[in-house]
Design a protein around this motif. Sequence first.
Motif, mmCIF file in Angstrom:
data_model
loop_
_atom_site.group_PDB
_atom_site.id
_atom_site.type_symbol
_atom_site.label_atom_id
_atom_site.label_comp_id
_atom_site.label_asym_id
_atom_site.label_seq_id
_atom_site.Cartn_x
_atom_site.Cartn_y
_atom_site.Cartn_z
ATOM 1 N N TYR A 24 35.170 23.366 5.766
ATOM 2 C CA TYR A 24 35.462 22.328 4.779
ATOM 3 C C TYR A 24 34.187 22.082 3.990
ATOM 4 C CZ TYR A 24 37.932 18.322 2.783
ATOM 5 O OH TYR A 24 38.582 17.462 1.929
ATOM 6 N N PRO A 25 34.268 21.844 2.671
ATOM 7 C CA PRO A 25 33.048 21.602 1.887
ATOM 8 C C PRO A 25 32.323 20.336 2.351
ATOM 9 C CG PRO A 25 34.915 22.124 0.449
ATOM 10 C CD PRO A 25 35.473 21.901 1.817
ATOM 11 N N ALA A 26 31.150 20.509 2.926
ATOM 12 C CA ALA A 26 30.434 19.388 3.539
ATOM 13 C C ALA A 26 30.088 18.302 2.531
ATOM 14 C CB ALA A 26 29.171 19.896 4.231
ATOM 15 N N GLN A 27 29.851 18.679 1.276
ATOM 16 C CA GLN A 27 29.421 17.702 0.285
ATOM 17 C C GLN A 27 30.528 16.736 -0.109
ATOM 18 O OE1 GLN A 27 29.924 20.891 -0.263
ATOM 19 N NE2 GLN A 27 30.999 21.236 -2.206
ATOM 20 N N LEU A 28 31.751 17.006 0.320
ATOM 21 C CA LEU A 28 32.881 16.161 -0.066
ATOM 22 C C LEU A 28 33.167 15.050 0.932
ATOM 23 C CD1 LEU A 28 35.460 18.824 -1.352
ATOM 24 C CD2 LEU A 28 33.740 17.556 -2.657
ATOM 25 N N VAL A 29 32.563 15.107 2.115
ATOM 26 C CA VAL A 29 32.979 14.184 3.173
ATOM 27 C C VAL A 29 31.860 13.245 3.605
ATOM 28 C CG1 VAL A 29 34.775 15.659 4.115
ATOM 29 C CG2 VAL A 29 32.458 15.859 4.989
ATOM 30 N N ARG A 30 32.274 12.075 4.049
ATOM 31 C CA ARG A 30 31.379 11.133 4.718
ATOM 32 C C ARG A 30 31.277 11.501 6.189
ATOM 33 N NH1 ARG A 30 31.191 4.820 3.552
ATOM 34 N NH2 ARG A 30 31.910 5.654 1.567
ATOM 35 N N PHE A 47 0.817 -1.217 0.000
ATOM 36 C CA PHE A 47 0.000 0.000 0.000
ATOM 37 C C PHE A 47 0.857 1.276 0.000
ATOM 38 C CE2 PHE A 47 -2.021 -3.413 2.470
ATOM 39 C CZ PHE A 47 -3.070 -3.706 1.608
ATOM 40 N N LEU A 48 2.168 1.106 -0.251
ATOM 41 C CA LEU A 48 3.094 2.235 -0.186
ATOM 42 C C LEU A 48 3.877 2.350 -1.485
ATOM 43 C CD1 LEU A 48 4.524 1.452 3.375
ATOM 44 C CD2 LEU A 48 2.701 3.061 2.820
ATOM 45 N N TYR A 49 4.156 3.576 -1.890
ATOM 46 C CA TYR A 49 5.042 3.807 -3.029
ATOM 47 C C TYR A 49 6.484 3.554 -2.615
ATOM 48 C CZ TYR A 49 1.467 6.333 -5.743
ATOM 49 O OH TYR A 49 0.366 6.688 -6.452
ATOM 50 N N VAL A 50 7.279 3.058 -3.548
ATOM 51 C CA VAL A 50 8.722 3.080 -3.374
ATOM 52 C C VAL A 50 9.238 4.322 -4.088
ATOM 53 C CG1 VAL A 50 10.910 1.959 -3.916
ATOM 54 C CG2 VAL A 50 8.963 0.583 -3.166
ATOM 55 N N HIS A 51 9.764 5.261 -3.319
ATOM 56 C CA HIS A 51 10.238 6.524 -3.875
ATOM 57 C C HIS A 51 11.701 6.411 -4.285
ATOM 58 C CE1 HIS A 51 6.780 7.675 -1.391
ATOM 59 N NE2 HIS A 51 6.658 8.715 -2.179
ATOM 60 N N ARG A 52 12.041 7.153 -5.304
ATOM 61 C CA ARG A 52 13.418 7.202 -5.775
ATOM 62 C C ARG A 52 14.045 8.537 -5.382
ATOM 63 N NH1 ARG A 52 14.158 3.540 -10.167
ATOM 64 N NH2 ARG A 52 12.190 2.687 -10.939
ATOM 65 N N PRO A 53 15.048 8.557 -4.521
ATOM 66 C CA PRO A 53 15.760 9.816 -4.302
ATOM 67 C C PRO A 53 16.536 10.195 -5.552
ATOM 68 C CG PRO A 53 16.855 8.024 -3.145
ATOM 69 C CD PRO A 53 15.583 7.458 -3.700
ATOM 70 N N THR A 54 16.539 11.477 -5.872
ATOM 71 C CA THR A 54 17.309 11.986 -7.009
ATOM 72 C C THR A 54 18.642 12.498 -6.474
ATOM 73 O OG1 THR A 54 15.295 12.595 -8.185
ATOM 74 C CG2 THR A 54 17.329 13.641 -8.901
ATOM 75 N N LEU A 55 19.707 11.794 -6.805
ATOM 76 C CA LEU A 55 21.020 12.074 -6.234
ATOM 77 C C LEU A 55 22.016 12.384 -7.340
ATOM 78 C CD1 LEU A 55 20.951 9.073 -3.722
ATOM 79 C CD2 LEU A 55 20.356 11.460 -3.242
ATOM 80 N N HIS A 56 23.225 12.753 -6.931
ATOM 81 C CA HIS A 56 24.288 13.071 -7.878
ATOM 82 C C HIS A 56 25.517 12.238 -7.541
ATOM 83 C CE1 HIS A 56 21.952 16.473 -9.364
ATOM 84 N NE2 HIS A 56 21.696 16.775 -8.100
ATOM 85 N N LEU A 57 26.359 12.049 -8.557
ATOM 86 C CA LEU A 57 27.605 11.334 -8.304
ATOM 87 C C LEU A 57 28.498 12.142 -7.361
ATOM 88 C CD1 LEU A 57 28.509 9.983 -11.868
ATOM 89 C CD2 LEU A 57 27.384 8.769 -9.990
ATOM 90 N N PRO A 58 29.242 11.497 -6.487
ATOM 91 C CA PRO A 58 29.281 10.044 -6.326
ATOM 92 C C PRO A 58 28.097 9.523 -5.520
ATOM 93 C CG PRO A 58 30.724 11.068 -4.719
ATOM 94 C CD PRO A 58 30.188 12.179 -5.571
ATOM 95 N N PHE A 59 27.583 8.352 -5.920
ATOM 96 C CA PHE A 59 26.595 7.653 -5.090
ATOM 97 C C PHE A 59 27.322 6.557 -4.334
ATOM 98 C CE2 PHE A 59 23.925 3.926 -4.434
ATOM 99 C CZ PHE A 59 23.004 4.477 -3.552
ATOM 100 N N ILE A 60 27.200 6.594 -3.024
ATOM 101 C CA ILE A 60 27.922 5.650 -2.164
ATOM 102 C C ILE A 60 27.016 5.239 -1.017
ATOM 103 C CG2 ILE A 60 29.952 5.302 -0.680
ATOM 104 C CD1 ILE A 60 31.042 7.879 -2.279
ATOM 105 N N SER A 61 26.976 3.964 -0.731
ATOM 106 C CA SER A 61 26.300 3.505 0.482
ATOM 107 C C SER A 61 26.991 2.266 1.027
ATOM 108 C CB SER A 61 24.827 3.189 0.229
ATOM 109 O OG SER A 61 24.200 2.765 1.439
ATOM 110 N N SER A 62 27.239 2.307 2.329
ATOM 111 C CA SER A 62 27.704 1.135 3.072
ATOM 112 C C SER A 62 26.566 0.552 3.904
ATOM 113 C CB SER A 62 28.882 1.503 3.983
ATOM 114 O OG SER A 62 29.963 1.973 3.227
ATOM 115 N N PHE A 63 25.338 1.064 3.672
ATOM 116 C CA PHE A 63 24.111 0.519 4.264
ATOM 117 C C PHE A 63 23.979 0.777 5.756
ATOM 118 C CE2 PHE A 63 25.742 -2.197 0.842
ATOM 119 C CZ PHE A 63 24.784 -1.942 -0.115
#
Length: 721
Positions: free
Chosen positions: A635-641, A380-396
Amino acid sequence: MASTTDRNKISLRRGWREDGDESVGGKLAKTETSGLESCLDQPMDSSSVHEVINYTPSSLPAKHYDADTTEPISCGLQTLEELLSWQRSEANPFNVAMVPLADREPSLANCPRRTLVSHDMMGGYLDDRFAQGTESEAPYAFYHWQYIDIFNYFTHKMVTIPPAVWTNAAHKHGVVVLGTFITEWTDGATACEAFLNGEEAYRAVADKLVQISHCYGFDGWLINIENRLSVGAVKNTPLFLRYLTDQMHERVSGSMVLWYDSVLENGQLKWQNELNQANRVFFDACDGFFTNYNWTVTSLEGMQAYSGVQGRQADIYVGVDVFARGDVVGGMFETNKALDLIRKHNFSTAIFAPGWVYETQDKREFRNNQDKFWSLLSDFLYVHRPTLHLPFISSFCQGFGKALYWRGQQEVKKSWFNLSAQEPQPLYYTEQLEEHGWLKSRGCPEDAWNGGCSLLLEGVIPAALSRVCARVFSLHVPLASKTLVSLIYKPSAGITVSLELKTTDANLCTHSGVQDVSTTSVSPLALGESHQLVRQFSQICGQWNPDGWTVRCSQLELRGCALREVCVNVQRDGEPQDTPFSCRVGEIMVLDVASLLLPPEMVQGVCIYDVVWLRGAGASSSSCLHLNATLRWRYPAQLVRHFRVYWRRLRGPDPRIPPGQLALVGRAYSTLFRVTELEVAEPPGLLELVVEPVSREGFLVPESHWGRRSLSYTEEQTAAV
């Protein structure tokens, strides 16, 4: 991270001066502005700050800092007076969300049946109140973001400000975050009569709510008036709502204001469990309506036919109490029964207190119960797609775990919780395959590549199939002309693991109605270790010790394409037979090959302020001295994990003892970090605090680019009599 502290410690307030300045500074005001002023006063051409320890009590505001440890904490506002006196200069800098709201598909405006989660748990501000995380053996967390559109943090404080850790996690997945403004009982009625008595008064309250949302980086408010209103007050309520909604839309992009089904247009407190003529005036003045929970099929049918709903059906959020209190449909592990009816009538839904799976069930089985709950609702729920930019990274990483890992090694060996550490979440599900086959995707904290858990794919490949395909991510990421893809995993014996990517034309949008666009499957071939790109990638990442993990790199050369799905194929190696398998996926990374050539940035402007000294019983017979201080840098926040914060002793009272080695203090998920309860040598002493940026891709940043600031300290001299 917050931890248990010695309650006998004595707080010592410092006076500070720069090295070479003989005067002792005055007491700091209780504002971030004052702290920043002291920070900015520190000359950047000097690497050292000097502290004179004295015994003045700490001036840090108790509502923002733990009284015993000075650990930064999140909190709400209790009274109307607190709200009206709120000043941005006195805001909690540690509770400011650092992650902007990501785009997603479908967008909130284009989603015809939305899902709101209202998080109401045990009074709120529990483990999540610690802005830098905390030690916790069994915390509550939410990670099924792909199913929901809106997250509301709910407590019974008058003004509930969502902890930044929730806003950061939600925004990574494109989920809107709402605070709560609530009045109830006699005190609530008194407050309403005060702020709804005229335009100036209600505008003052609305302006403060807008300022708070804008300051802390969340997206709007649920307004919950649960007390009777006088004729004059109820007349002004829609005007208050409209003004608040308009101001939110003007100041905060993507913001919204919702009204909870409570009072009627005549001021009577009487829950309707539906939108009707008696409460429509409030709905018309804001972005949506959250119904009470005791609705029936007749209520849903009545709303469908009601003229006041037409054209705004998606703005009706039919409430579902997961605790199933009162005469309700569904609830608990039968919440799906309520959603079935709500969706059949084409309404949005508001799921209240899904933390039921944590509060009432075995906490050792939390992940299993949470996955079960959301799996039952998934139809009963949509699966939404986040719109992201490279780099895409996930360690879950789900934002909590039994240990904290980095590249497969335990960096911190203790249980922890910090939702700001949560990474883009995969799809969690169980799928039945033909014959005896099945496939399950779940988070597992027993081992990880980075963070607190890995993605465990397990199941049975049936004899009739040679492989199974696990859908891991549904997303939209425009790809570069040359893209590097890496997969890190641990497979069981007898299987071969590979990636399958589904792409489409980057210019196509996904939702024309509810139909998705067509995709093309790409199975990138793994590159050998001698390949130039693999060697270059390995050199930039530095020495790895995989400890059983397999690292595979691939290159894609596609033009004008966007990544839509990431899948993991698990193929049987042997003869056709039912084959049990497990595959632990540690990390998936997709990046622009050109980024391998970019030079690293330098950490700049490290400063130290809001220093508090604590003294308490230590391992030795004498009391120990503990440093507490705020670090800030650029420091540019978008560059760091994240950032690693270290310290080391450079000099103590005994010059024969050599300088110490760098020791990890903690991880920071913004350019602000509070050092707490750091045991240091007795004065006089000199120590160094160091900030290492950890890039999103894991590329090494040379030590020459780390940030450093030293701090010398001496005991306050007592004047002779």
